[in-house]
Enzyme design. Structure first.
Site, mmCIF file in Angstrom:
data_model
loop_
_atom_site.group_PDB
_atom_site.id
_atom_site.type_symbol
_atom_site.label_atom_id
_atom_site.label_comp_id
_atom_site.label_asym_id
_atom_site.label_seq_id
_atom_site.Cartn_x
_atom_site.Cartn_y
_atom_site.Cartn_z
ATOM 1 N N ARG A 225 0.422 -0.634 0.267
ATOM 2 C CA ARG A 225 0.091 0.412 0.004
ATOM 3 C C ARG A 225 1.017 0.963 0.167
ATOM 4 N NH1 ARG A 225 -3.454 -2.575 -1.767
ATOM 5 N NH2 ARG A 225 -5.442 -2.760 -0.886
ATOM 6 N N HIS A 273 -1.100 0.419 -9.518
ATOM 7 C CA HIS A 273 -1.818 -0.519 -8.780
ATOM 8 C C HIS A 273 -2.642 -1.570 -9.617
ATOM 9 C CE1 HIS A 273 -4.076 -0.296 -4.510
ATOM 10 N NE2 HIS A 273 -3.983 -1.346 -5.198
HETATM 11 C C1 GLV Z 1 -5.583 -4.742 -3.341
HETATM 12 O O1 GLV Z 1 -5.075 -3.371 -3.762
HETATM 13 C C2 GLV Z 1 -5.833 -5.995 -2.901
HETATM 14 O O2 GLV Z 1 -6.402 -5.431 -2.234
HETATM 15 O O3 GLV Z 1 -6.216 -6.343 -3.408
#
Ligand code: GLV
Length: 310
Positions: A225, A273
């Protein structure tokens, strides 16, 4: 019995079809489709607006995260009390994350950025290339994804270590844990892969204090993250040579702001992401199986622990 669905990707039609196949008696409805909210017992969601789950759905039995991380849900201080939150654990999300980790570990291991630069400059220069046993790869976060990544990296022969909050034992991997185990872990890592969940304890963990304990010229890959990383400290570590290269799938602010220094930094690789995403064709069966467990009076698998934050 109804499931309500919310994603920020264009995946609703796909999930609807596969949920229908996996649980034919489950009615599924998108977040914005009108309907009887009192019949909704299950939510399969990504980043629902804070307070909405509690306000709209009085009969929820479980909240399924559409991602592996549940920080987007636990950040909501107005969640329906007592309703379990379930992490997305499904084989294709895990596979995608492992692909990402292995791709970028190999890219640094084989010095691909250097050879790309040499090609741009039309330079033919042979650089010694060690094989995997001479490259030390360390993974922070030893859950399902971390362990699957280690499995494949181990098959490739890398020298592996891992770090986690609580003690873990993984054959062929030197495991460290807790803040006390961090220095021993970091000092022996050439390529650091971060797959930690974002919690109060891991906020900003990838900061100067941590990066300074890596060998000079180490690489960092963060697919956990954005909140785990101090972005100014990472830039400083790149500029001082502490870090030779950084690959980031996640950022403090997403999308990464247009003027951010990461965009044009020669030693930063950015992905939007998308390291790993739950696949409807595989994930729907996992959700359906967990719903069946709940209907059979069992607790769902992969419940998040709000106290631990993941
Ligand atoms: C993506 O960020 C997830 O949490 O799978």
């Amino acid at each position: 019995m109804t499931l309500i669905f919310k994603s920020d990707a264009d995946s609703w039609a796909d999930w609807r079809q596969h949920l229908r196949d996996a649980a034919p008696d489950l009615a599924c409805r998108d977040w914005d489709e009108p309907g009887d909210d009192d019949s909704v017992e299950f939510a399969l969601v990504w980043k629902p607006p804070f307070g909405e789950l509690r306000r709209r759905f009085r009969n929820l039995k479980a909240i399924f995260s559409l991602g592996a991380g549940v920080d987007h849900l636990l950040a909501d201080s107005d969640l329906p009390p007592g309703v379990p939150i379930v992490r997305m654990v499904e084989p294709e999300l895990t596979r995608g994350m492992t692909e990402y980790v292995v791709l970028h570990v190999l890219r640094y291991h084989r010095q691909t950025p250097l050879f790309e630069e040499q090609q741009r400059e039309h330079v033919w220069r042979v650089v010694p290339t060690p094989t995997a046993p001479k490259r030390r790869v360390g993974i922070m976060g030893l859950g399902v994804i971390g362990q699957d990544s280690l499995r494949v990296l181990s098959a490739l022969g890398f020298a592996l270590s891992g770090w986690s909050r609580t003690a873990k034992s993984i054959p062929g991997v030197t495991c460290h844990h807790g803040l006390d185990g961090l220095t021993a872990f970091l000092t022996e890592v050439d390529i650091l892969v971060c797959l930690l969940p974002y919690t109060a304890d891991t906020d900003n963990i990838l900061n100067r204090n941590l990066l300074d304990r890596l060998p000079r010229g180490a690489y960092l890959i963060n697919a956990g993250r954005g909140g785990l990383q101090d972005e100014d400290d990472i830039l400083a570590a790149l500029d001082s040579g502490r870090l030779a290269g950084v690959t980031l799938d996640v950022f403090r602010e997403e999308p990464l702001p247009a003027g951010h220094a990461f965009w044009d930094h020669p030693n930063v690789t950015i992905t939007p992401h998308n390291a790993g995403t739950a696949q409807a064709w595989s994930g729907a069966a996992e959700v359906a199986a967990n719903i069946k467990r709940i209907r059979d009076g069992q607790a769902p698998l992969n419940i998040a622990d709000p106290a631990a934050g993941y």
